[in-house]
Design a protein around this motif. Structure first.
Motif, PDB file in Angstrom:
ATOM      1  N   LYS A  69      -4.410   9.432   0.727  1.00  0.00           N
ATOM      2  CA  LYS A  69      -4.119   9.888   1.685  1.00  0.00           C
ATOM      3  C   LYS A  69      -2.780  10.946   1.740  1.00  0.00           C
ATOM      4  CE  LYS A  69      -7.199   8.524   5.201  1.00  0.00           C
ATOM      5  NZ  LYS A  69      -7.769   7.774   6.694  1.00  0.00           N
ATOM      6  N   GLU A  94      -0.949  -3.641   4.427  1.00  0.00           N
ATOM      7  CA  GLU A  94      -2.562  -3.558   3.440  1.00  0.00           C
ATOM      8  C   GLU A  94      -2.912  -2.620   3.700  1.00  0.00           C
ATOM      9  OE1 GLU A  94      -0.402  -8.143   4.037  1.00  0.00           O
ATOM     10  OE2 GLU A  94      -1.160  -6.267   5.249  1.00  0.00           O
ATOM     11  N   GLY A  95      -3.136  -1.836   4.890  1.00  0.00           N
ATOM     12  CA  GLY A  95      -3.414  -0.584   5.477  1.00  0.00           C
ATOM     13  C   GLY A  95      -3.082   0.458   5.147  1.00  0.00           C
ATOM     14  N   LEU A  96      -1.462   0.277   4.568  1.00  0.00           N
ATOM     15  CA  LEU A  96      -1.081   1.159   3.472  1.00  0.00           C
ATOM     16  C   LEU A  96      -1.996   1.127   1.901  1.00  0.00           C
ATOM     17  CD1 LEU A  96       1.510   3.697   2.993  1.00  0.00           C
ATOM     18  CD2 LEU A  96       2.836   1.679   1.876  1.00  0.00           C
ATOM     19  N   TYR A  97      -2.599   0.264   1.374  1.00  0.00           N
ATOM     20  CA  TYR A  97      -2.899   0.433   0.376  1.00  0.00           C
ATOM     21  C   TYR A  97      -4.016   0.542   0.392  1.00  0.00           C
ATOM     22  CZ  TYR A  97       1.517  -0.534  -2.456  1.00  0.00           C
ATOM     23  OH  TYR A  97       3.191  -0.447  -3.001  1.00  0.00           O
ATOM     24  N   GLU A  98      -4.410   0.566   1.357  1.00  0.00           N
ATOM     25  CA  GLU A  98      -6.337   0.894   1.677  1.00  0.00           C
ATOM     26  C   GLU A  98      -6.240   2.182   2.396  1.00  0.00           C
ATOM     27  OE1 GLU A  98      -7.556  -1.498   5.178  1.00  0.00           O
ATOM     28  OE2 GLU A  98      -6.860  -3.072   4.004  1.00  0.00           O
ATOM     29  N   ASN A  99      -5.186   3.342   2.203  1.00  0.00           N
ATOM     30  CA  ASN A  99      -5.112   4.725   2.884  1.00  0.00           C
ATOM     31  C   ASN A  99      -4.813   5.452   1.485  1.00  0.00           C
ATOM     32  OD1 ASN A  99      -7.148   5.234   5.367  1.00  0.00           O
ATOM     33  ND2 ASN A  99      -5.290   3.419   5.017  1.00  0.00           N
ATOM     34  N   ALA A 149       0.820   5.410  11.040  1.00  0.00           N
ATOM     35  CA  ALA A 149      -0.368   6.493  10.777  1.00  0.00           C
ATOM     36  C   ALA A 149      -0.910   4.821  10.011  1.00  0.00           C
ATOM     37  CB  ALA A 149      -0.033   7.002   9.443  1.00  0.00           C
ATOM     38  N   TYR A 150      -1.298   3.692   9.606  1.00  0.00           N
ATOM     39  CA  TYR A 150      -1.753   3.081   8.776  1.00  0.00           C
ATOM     40  C   TYR A 150      -1.819   1.547   9.333  1.00  0.00           C
ATOM     41  CZ  TYR A 150      -1.273   7.260   5.718  1.00  0.00           C
ATOM     42  OH  TYR A 150      -1.133   8.113   4.842  1.00  0.00           O
ATOM     43  N   SER A 204      -0.213  -1.004   8.471  1.00  0.00           N
ATOM     44  CA  SER A 204       0.304  -2.569   8.177  1.00  0.00           C
ATOM     45  C   SER A 204       0.585  -2.184   6.429  1.00  0.00           C
ATOM     46  CB  SER A 204      -0.612  -3.995   8.429  1.00  0.00           C
ATOM     47  OG  SER A 204      -1.983  -3.362   7.100  1.00  0.00           O
ATOM     48  N   LYS A 222       3.406   8.997  -2.853  1.00  0.00           N
ATOM     49  CA  LYS A 222       2.186   7.898  -3.616  1.00  0.00           C
ATOM     50  C   LYS A 222       2.082   7.886  -4.415  1.00  0.00           C
ATOM     51  CE  LYS A 222      -2.995   9.244  -4.407  1.00  0.00           C
ATOM     52  NZ  LYS A 222      -4.178  10.408  -4.441  1.00  0.00           N
ATOM     53  N   LEU A 233       5.209   5.498   8.230  1.00  0.00           N
ATOM     54  CA  LEU A 233       3.873   4.381   7.722  1.00  0.00           C
ATOM     55  C   LEU A 233       3.265   3.308   8.020  1.00  0.00           C
ATOM     56  CD1 LEU A 233       5.558   4.950   3.629  1.00  0.00           C
ATOM     57  CD2 LEU A 233       2.834   6.489   4.538  1.00  0.00           C
TER      58      LEU A 233
END
Length: 935
Positions: free
Chosen positions: A229, A221-226, A216-217, A219, A235, A213
């Motif tokens: 996906k 924060e980046g995880l929850y922005e995506n 791919a994203y 951080s 999910k 994760l």
């Protein structure tokens, strides 16, 4: 790193992490001093501290504690933070004040901040020091600190379990955690959570998933922005547990703004107050640690030549005339031969020996000690013999190199050494007995062995004379290595030492030992152990000396044939392993094996790893995986064969004495806290007997010739018989009194079926519980030893205690007794002290509770066979039969064929009647040309 940074090296030690680590390193063999204080945590921490000072020579140093308020700022937003942790063990609670006192005496700053954890304090100081040009090393085994790592802040993981020190910089953190920046360890920990700190994380996210994760994203924060996906259950979890995820990240973040300030001058590594540290170490009985301290700081063992130390101890003084007299000691903190008045006299003339003999014959007790050319008593030559019968005085008789001349001088003292009226005192008298036997002298009862006496008083301490002298007399004896050098080709033998030095060293030993005897006598009385030592332990010294002299013959040719056969089997197994792996590799390399099993073959999804990131391939791990792939069983069999071959089959021929042609093991009487004997050089107690190959090793132990056979006499189920009688359980007692097969009878009761319908599997399950119950077997342990599930195992144990209700009551009574008195004891009064029995720490307490149950049973079994050995030793004086070995509950004898019919029933009845007991003890005897056939 610049040279300036190299010069400015700050080490910050995570106190509690190192203290806990030190405490649990000694958990199976705690360090208990003569006052009963558990010093494991202090010793473990100090070892780590001195190691880093010596190894790294830091310019600046501090130790950081979690102290102040129990609640931290993290509890404000998550009250359950670390709520799953056990109560701190008492051994650590007691240790911390000592550690802080030692640190203060060493002028090492102790840091903390109320409401903050040590992690936050270390993080804050590390960041401040970085700005001032320091390279900071955070000394901790805690992976959480990896988030702080930068170019000038590193993790310093202390050595553990044979692995060396690890230093993690930026590259190491990236590689070990699969992140592109150490700061992302916060996101990594937040996603996967941390069970140790009760940080919840995101359900279903483990280390590998967290790495993916982040890759791919970037951080949390980046995880929850995506979220769009993600798919499926992942999910769903990530979406539903968003608040928990960010809370976990917040909890995992080490703060760098704690209310502490880095002051360069305050953290300078300074010279300790050696006198103060010495005072604390003396109280703790840390003898070697004091020497280590001096070596670490590069100073001599003399701190202030103009000011001798003063000791006003409450133990018996070495030569004190007044209990309140101040006694001058050496600068090392102990009195020595240089500080004490003494009269140690060399006796090297016929007239002198004659006068000495007259003096000795007038004494009620005489302490003796042999000085020899080596440690192997069966091969060493006698150099001198020391005698003491009054504190501060003693005599040394020297011997010429010629054996016959030396034997003639020893003969002059036969009347003393074999007198039934004179108590012979010694430290490890078994050694002296074996040496003197070669010269025609057999030391006879009564005897008093200070090593054995102290073992009965405090089995958890060490029992060497140096330790005992420093602990109880506050006196440091001359170190033999200062006279003969360290072990190696340049080491001298005692005969090469100046005769005056020989005299001082030898007589000092007897002088110390004599005084230790007078200290230990009232202590034995206090623990009510006089009968135990006088009827079993002291007489056993001579029995063991005799058995060690006897030795046993082995068939070297048979072992060589076995070795060749096993080499072929190992070769064939290696081929099978390579075939299953699809490539060749070093089967003996845990690293390569782990890569084959888990990277190449991928036999499990989440293999366990060591702290260094290497895959675990220990036997217990492989046993769990034996059904996953055929290669695992091949590897297990390979290791089993290799260990058998190297440890016994190839090693035993090297143990054969060139003088006797036999193997002479050494029986250790003062090792096991349960009272059982141990066997060393070689260890004959660990020869595997559950496998066919292991049993073959016993086949190589043979009778001396065609006119003799080996007789093996083995107590049948002695521990079960003892616990049945000690508990008074009616059902179990009835089974033994009726001569029933106890395992079949247990199975019939537990499974509620007629005795004749018990299957082999049911009997085996009952047998596992019967023997396991003594050692506190759990449902988890039982399921690992059988084909039962954990729930089935729990049901079986529950039914077992319903079947034998009095047994469960007895076990609870033993634990209650231990809680009240601090010890349990055997039928014959041998005590096992359990200082952790009331610990609030679950792991520590339950271990002590298991010992409270099994120590009386194991110890009573040990007492019984020892008592039988003492009685048989006397009986066999009228026969040619010799007692050779004691292994667990078995004795092995070498018997002339014409004595078999007469001696076998005597051996059997003596062993069975060694102790009068409510349940008959049963001994099974077997006879054969080798040990396997006789067993």
């Amino acid at each position: 790193m610049s040279s300036t940074q190299n010069d400015k090296r700050l080490f910050l030690l995570d106190a509690y992490a190192l203290i806990f680590r030190g405490y649990y390193a000694f958990i199976k063999n705690p360090r208990i001093n003569s006052k009963g204080l558990n010093t494991s945590a202090i010793m473990g921490f100090m070892n780590a501290l001195l190691d880093v000072v010596k190894r790294e020579q830091p310019s600046h140093l501090a130790v950081v504690f979690d102290v102040g308020k129990k609640e931290t700022i993290r509890h404000e937003y998550f009250p359950e933070y670390k709520a799953n942790r056990d109560e701190t063990p008492e051994g650590i609670k007691v240790a911390v004040p000592y550690i802080i006192e030692i640190l203060e005496a060493m002028h090492i700053p102790v840091m903390y901040a109320d409401g903050y954890e040590a992690d936050d304090v270390i993080g804050t100081i590390a960041k401040q020091a970085e700005k001032e040009g320091f390279t900071t090393y955070m000394m901790t085994p805690d992976k959480d600190f990896a988030q702080l790592v930068s170019e000038n802040i590193k993790m310093y993981k202390p050595s553990s379990r044979g692995n060396g020190v690890e230093i993690w910089g930026v590259d190491e953190v990236k590689e070990k955690f699969g992140v592109d920046d150490p700061i992302k360890i916060i996101d990594y920990l937040g996603m996967m959570g941390d069970s140790a700190d009760n940080i919840p994380g995101i359900p279903g996210v483990g280390p590998k998933t967290a790495q993916k994760l982040l890759a791919a994203y970037g951080s949390m924060e980046g995880l929850y922005e995506n979220l769009d996906k993600l798919k499926g259950k992942q999910k769903e979890n990530v979406t539903n547990f968003k608040e928990q995820a960010f809370l976990s990240k917040k909890l995992a973040t080490i703060l760098t703004d704690a209310p502490v300030e880095f002051c360069e001058q305050k953290y300078n590594v300074d010279r300790p107050d050696f006198d103060k540290v010495k005072e604390i170490f003396t109280e703790l009985e840390f003898r070697r640690m004091l020497e280590n301290l001096y070596r670490t700081y590069g100073v001599e063992d003399k701190i202030d030549e103009n000011k001798p130390d003063i000791y006003t101890g409450d133990q018996m003084s070495m030569f004190a005339t007044n209990d309140n007299e101040e006694i001058v000691v050496s600068e090392s903190g102990f009195r020595t031969i240089e500080t004490e008045d003494h009269f140690y006299q060399l006796v090297d003339s016929p007239m002198g020996r004659s006068l000495l003999l007259k003096k000795l014959l007038k004494q009620k007790e005489v302490c003796i000690d042999c000085e020899t050319t080596g440690l192997n008593a069966l091969e060493a030559e006698l150099v001198g013999l020391a005698f003491s019968y009054e504190a501060g005085k003693g005599f040394y008789v020297s011997f010429p190199e010629d054996f016959d001349e030396a034997k003639a001088i020893v003969e002059e003292f036969r009347e003393v050494l074999e007198s039934p009226e004179i108590l012979k005192i010694g430290q490890n008298l078994k050694y002296d007995m074996k040496v003197l036997y070669k010269y025609g002298i057999e030391i006879t009862a009564p005897i008093y062995d200070t090593m054995v006496a102290h073992y009965i008083i405090n089995s958890d301490m060490r029992h060497g004379m140096d330790v005992l002298s420093e602990t109880y007399l506050k006196y440091k004896p001359v170190d033999i290595e200062t006279l003969i050098g360290k072990k190696g080709k340049n080491q001298k033998n005692f005969r090469q030492i100046d005769i005056d030095v020989q005299t001082k060293y030898a007589v000092e030993d007897t002088d110390i030992t004599l005084q230790l005897k007078h200290i230990f006598n009232p202590m034995l009385k206090e623990v009510e152990a006089n009968k135990l030592v006088e009827e079993i332990e002291f007489p056993l010294v001579g029995v063991l000396a005799n058995m060690e002299r006897n030795g046993i013959k082995i068939d070297v040719d048979a072992l060589n044939q076995m070795s060749a056969k096993l080499a072929d089997e190992l070769g064939a197994l290696e081929e099978n392993i390579f075939k299953a792996a699809g490539s060749e590799f070093n089967v003996n390399s845990p690293k390569q094996l782990g890569e084959v099993l888990f990277d190449t073959l991928k036999i499990v999804k989440k293999p366990k790893k060591t702290r260094t990131g290497q895959y675990k391939t220990s036997e217990d791990i492989l046993v769990e995986l034996k059904d996953k792939h055929e290669i695992v069983n091949h590897v297990l069999e390979y290791r089993q064969i290799q260990k058998l071959k190297s440890t016994y089959i190839d090693a035993l021929p090297n143990e054969v004495s060139p003088k006797t042609g036999r193997i002479h093991t050494t029986f250790a009487q003062t090792i096991a806290s349960t009272g059982r004997l141990a066997s060393n050089n070689p260890n004959l107690q660990n020869i595997p007997i559950r496998t066919e190959r292991g049993r073959e090793v016993r086949k190589a132990f043979v009778a001396k010739d065609d006119n003799h056979v080996l007789l093996a006499a083995d107590y049948s189920q002695i521990e079960l018989r003892l616990i049945a009688g000690m508990s008074g359980d009616e059902a179990m007692t009835t089974s033994f009194l009726n001569g029933e097969d106890i395992h079949a009878a247990t199975a019939a009761r537990v499974f509620n079926i007629p005795l004749e319908e018990v299957t082999r599997t049911q009997r085996n399950h009952a047998k596992t519980v019967n023997f396991g119950i003594i050692y506190g077997v759990s449902a988890f342990g039982l399921s690992n030893q059988t084909d039962l599930s954990r729930s089935e195992s729990k049901d079986l144990i529950d039914i077992y205690f319903e079947t034998y209700p009095r047994l469960k009551e007895y076990m609870d009574e033993q634990i209650a007794f231990a809680r009240q008195h601090g010890y349990v004891e055997t039928l014959l009064g041998r005590r096992r002290y359990l200082p952790s029995i009331n610990s609030a720490n679950f792991v520590v307490r339950t271990q002590a509770e298991r010992n409270a149950i099994n120590a009386p049973v194991q110890g009573s079994a040990a007492d019984v066979i020892k008592l039988a050995m003492v009685k048989l030793h006397e009986t066999l004086k009228d026969y040619k039969t010799k007692m050779l070995l004691q292994v667990h509950d078995e004795l092995v004898f070498e018997v002339p064929k014409d004595e078999v019919d007469s001696i076998q029933p005597i051996i059997k009845s003596t062993m069975e009647e060694a102790l009068t007991f409510k349940i008959p003890l049963v001994v099974e005897c077997g006879i054969g040309n080798n040990w396997l056939d006789a067993h």
